[in-house]
Design a protein around this motif. Structure first.
Motif, PDB file in Angstrom:
ATOM      1  N   ARG A  47      33.404  36.653  38.561  1.00 30.47           N
ATOM      2  CA  ARG A  47      32.380  37.259  37.691  1.00 30.47           C
ATOM      3  C   ARG A  47      31.838  38.548  38.310  1.00 30.47           C
ATOM      4  N   GLN A  52      37.325  38.131  33.782  1.00 34.10           N
ATOM      5  CA  GLN A  52      36.919  37.162  32.772  1.00 34.10           C
ATOM      6  C   GLN A  52      37.278  35.762  33.265  1.00 34.10           C
ATOM      7  N   GLN A  99      29.828  29.475  31.231  1.00 33.22           N
ATOM      8  CA  GLN A  99      28.826  30.314  30.580  1.00 33.22           C
ATOM      9  C   GLN A  99      29.304  30.681  29.183  1.00 33.22           C
ATOM     10  N   SER A 100      28.377  31.148  28.374  1.00 31.09           N
ATOM     11  CA  SER A 100      28.676  31.378  26.959  1.00 31.09           C
ATOM     12  C   SER A 100      29.807  32.376  26.730  1.00 31.09           C
ATOM     13  N   GLN A 101      29.976  33.339  27.628  1.00 32.68           N
ATOM     14  CA  GLN A 101      31.036  34.344  27.440  1.00 32.68           C
ATOM     15  C   GLN A 101      32.404  33.869  27.918  1.00 32.68           C
ATOM     16  N   ASP A 102      32.474  32.718  28.561  1.00 31.74           N
ATOM     17  CA  ASP A 102      33.745  32.195  29.058  1.00 31.74           C
ATOM     18  C   ASP A 102      34.596  31.668  27.911  1.00 31.74           C
ATOM     19  N   ASN A 125      42.662  40.703  25.085  1.00 28.03           N
ATOM     20  CA  ASN A 125      41.859  41.246  26.178  1.00 28.03           C
ATOM     21  C   ASN A 125      42.679  42.087  27.161  1.00 28.03           C
TER      22      ASN A 125
END
Length: 193
Positions: A47, A52, A99-102, A125
């Motif tokens: 991170r 990502q 986490q929410s973005q994972d 991505n």
């Protein structure tokens, strides 16, 4: 920095928790090898470097409609009531704190690629390098590394963030994987390269 996705695979309570279904097998090796602590540190490093993070989980509907009845690996899931999506057993171990973005990739077979969203995530991505770890080394890690290699990704395996049922099983799998991936200790990886 190469566009990197760190894939943390099958680090679910059913497999790695000390009080999970695999408490006498995988969880023993996970604890002895410090896999959860090593992986949590690696996630923080990933991170911090801007990589990502994605979690891969194996799971089935409550009626096991996706579970292959002839599979030597999965045939016991229904009988033992494990790997049911939406239960504590298929949640990522809390030490790894998604986490929410994972990314959350759910699979119904050994491979993290087969019939999952992983390929689309990688392409969307612009991922060039996949760093991976997981339980088991000779299962999801072996399958994932070979398939990522054949899709022309650079593959790095964090050896100290993987485990098998036994230490020997893990080391034999790592020896085979060196043909398809770079094998490194998580503390040695330069995430920003």
């Amino acid at each position: 920095m190469k566009k990197t996705l760190f894939l943390v695979m099958d680090m679910m309570n059913d497999l790695v928790a000390e009080d999970g279904f695999s408490k006498a097998t995988y969880a023993v090796q996970v604890k002895q090898r410090g896999v959860l602590e090593n992986t949590a540190t690696a996630i923080a490093c990933a991170r911090a470097a801007g990589a990502q993070v994605g979690f891969v989980r194996v799971g089935f509907s409550a009626d096991y409609r996706e579970c292959p009845p002839a599979s030597p690996i999965f045939s016991g899931a229904r009988t033992n009531g494990i790997f049911q999506l939406g239960t504590w057993g298929t949640e990522v171990h809390p030490a790894l704190a998604p986490q929410s973005q994972d990314f959350d990739v759910v699979k119904h077979r050994v491979s993290p690629f087969y019939a999952t969203s992983l390929e689309a995530i990688l392409r969307a991505n612009g991922i060039q390098r996949i760093v991976m770890c997981g339980v088991s080394t000779n299962g999801v890690v072996h399958s994932g590394a070979r398939e990522a290699h054949d899709r022309d990704y650079e593959v790095v395996i964090l050896e100290d963030c993987c485990a098998g049922v036994t230490a020997d099983e893990h080391m034999h799998a790592i020896a085979c994987l060196a043909r398809y991936a770079s094998i490194v200790n998580s503390r040695e990886l330069l995430w920003s390269s």
